[in-house]
Design a protein around this motif. Structure first.
Motif, PDB file in Angstrom:
ATOM      1  N   PRO A   2       0.646  -1.095  -0.311  1.00  0.00           N
ATOM      2  CA  PRO A   2       0.337   0.036  -0.046  1.00  0.00           C
ATOM      3  C   PRO A   2       0.711   1.120   0.076  1.00  0.00           C
ATOM      4  O   PRO A   2       2.323   1.153   0.582  1.00  0.00           O
ATOM      5  CB  PRO A   2      -0.836   0.159   1.255  1.00  0.00           C
ATOM      6  CG  PRO A   2      -1.148  -1.399   1.656  1.00  0.00           C
ATOM      7  CD  PRO A   2       0.144  -2.239   0.850  1.00  0.00           C
ATOM      8  N   ASP A   5      -0.789   6.954   2.314  1.00  0.00           N
ATOM      9  CA  ASP A   5      -1.816   7.023   3.017  1.00  0.00           C
ATOM     10  C   ASP A   5      -3.065   5.447   3.133  1.00  0.00           C
ATOM     11  O   ASP A   5      -3.819   6.398   3.318  1.00  0.00           O
ATOM     12  CB  ASP A   5      -2.611   8.252   1.910  1.00  0.00           C
ATOM     13  CG  ASP A   5      -3.613   7.345   0.160  1.00  0.00           C
ATOM     14  OD1 ASP A   5      -2.471   6.537   0.235  1.00  0.00           O
ATOM     15  OD2 ASP A   5      -3.904   7.828  -0.392  1.00  0.00           O
ATOM     16  N   GLN A   6      -2.250   4.402   3.079  1.00  0.00           N
ATOM     17  CA  GLN A   6      -3.541   3.497   2.925  1.00  0.00           C
ATOM     18  C   GLN A   6      -2.925   3.003   4.373  1.00  0.00           C
ATOM     19  O   GLN A   6      -1.856   2.644   4.610  1.00  0.00           O
ATOM     20  CB  GLN A   6      -2.790   2.131   2.020  1.00  0.00           C
ATOM     21  CG  GLN A   6      -2.876   2.816   0.146  1.00  0.00           C
ATOM     22  CD  GLN A   6      -3.001   2.029  -0.387  1.00  0.00           C
ATOM     23  OE1 GLN A   6      -1.947   1.476  -0.407  1.00  0.00           O
ATOM     24  NE2 GLN A   6      -2.886   2.488  -1.680  1.00  0.00           N
ATOM     25  N   THR A 174      -7.862   3.202   1.942  1.00  0.00           N
ATOM     26  CA  THR A 174      -7.331   3.999   1.087  1.00  0.00           C
ATOM     27  C   THR A 174      -7.989   5.257   0.382  1.00  0.00           C
ATOM     28  O   THR A 174      -9.331   5.381   1.173  1.00  0.00           O
ATOM     29  CB  THR A 174      -6.026   3.518  -0.377  1.00  0.00           C
ATOM     30  OG1 THR A 174      -5.246   4.804  -0.679  1.00  0.00           O
ATOM     31  CG2 THR A 174      -7.322   3.147  -1.467  1.00  0.00           C
TER      32      THR A 174
END
Length: 230
Positions: A2, A5-6, A174
């Motif tokens: 990821p 921001d995940q 996300t």
């Protein structure tokens, strides 16, 4: 893996509320609906194979494109969405052919075993917690008649826009920006499902997974209510 921001799968302190997700689509609904003109081929195939039914349900109906398709094969269709903006667009599209209802996918305002065919596409992944996603699957099972089937879809780690392995055991949370005509960007919450996780969530619900397909970066599961088939 990821992107920064995940977050990991499951409930976290940073998840938006379902109300916040709904507000997102109130903000972008008018523009969003204009970009969603056609039914997805996977939904068309599912509905075509089902044939005629008495009552159909579209959970997360958006602008009504799939509810419109269901109305061609069902005597009565209910389209449910959390966003009033999207329901206004759906009203313009389907008129009186579909009963449109503002509601929550985790608390469907329908009687048990009242639905003969359902589609629940591109909506499960917007529910911001695992508990809410599983509750919505249980609700779908509750309203499905014993011999009914539904098509459930969610974005997958198999999608080429994500730097993630489709063989991962867990998905991730996300945001994906929506750009309005004036240039403003509005972040949209998604839970991106690993296929194994999608299978697991269905297995842990009151649904049984009949088949699973990965298509166009989405998990598509044909499901039926576990233990009710006659």
């Amino acid at each position: 893996m990821p992107s920064p921001d995940q977050s990991a799968s499951g409930e976290t302190d940073t998840e938006p509320s379902r109300a916040a997700v709904r507000r997102t689509y109130e903000d972008i609904g008018d523009h969003f609906s204009k970009t969603r003109e056609y039914a997805w081929p996977e939904v068309e195939s599912f509905v075509d194979e089902a044939g005629g039914v008495e009552t159909a349900l579209d959970v997360g109906c958006g602008n009504g494109r799939h509810a419109e398709l269901l109305a061609e094969t069902a005597d009565a269709v209910v389209g449910l969405d959390a966003s009033r903006a999207l329901l206004r667009a759906a009203t313009d599209r389907v008129g009186d052919d579909v009963a449109l209802v503002q509601g929550d996918a985790t608390r469907l305002p329908l009687a048990a075993e009242s639905v003969d065919l359902a589609v629940y596409v591109a909506t499960l992944h917007h529910l911001p917690s695992q508990s809410a996603r599983r509750a919505s699957l249980d609700e779908l099972a509750r309203v499905l008649a014993p011999d009914a089937r539904a098509l459930v879809s969610a974005w997958s780690t198999a999608h080429d826009r994500f730097d993630a392995s489709p063989d991962a055991d867990e998905g991730f949370d996300t945001t994906v920006d929506w750009t309005l005509p004036g240039g403003e960007t509005v972040p949209r919450f998604y839970h991106i499902y690993a296929p194994a996780e999608f299978e697991r969530d269905v297995a842990d619900s009151d649904l049984r997974l009949v088949s699973l397909e990965l298509s166009s970066g989405n998990c598509y599961g044909v499901v039926e209510p576990e233990g009710k088939r006659t």
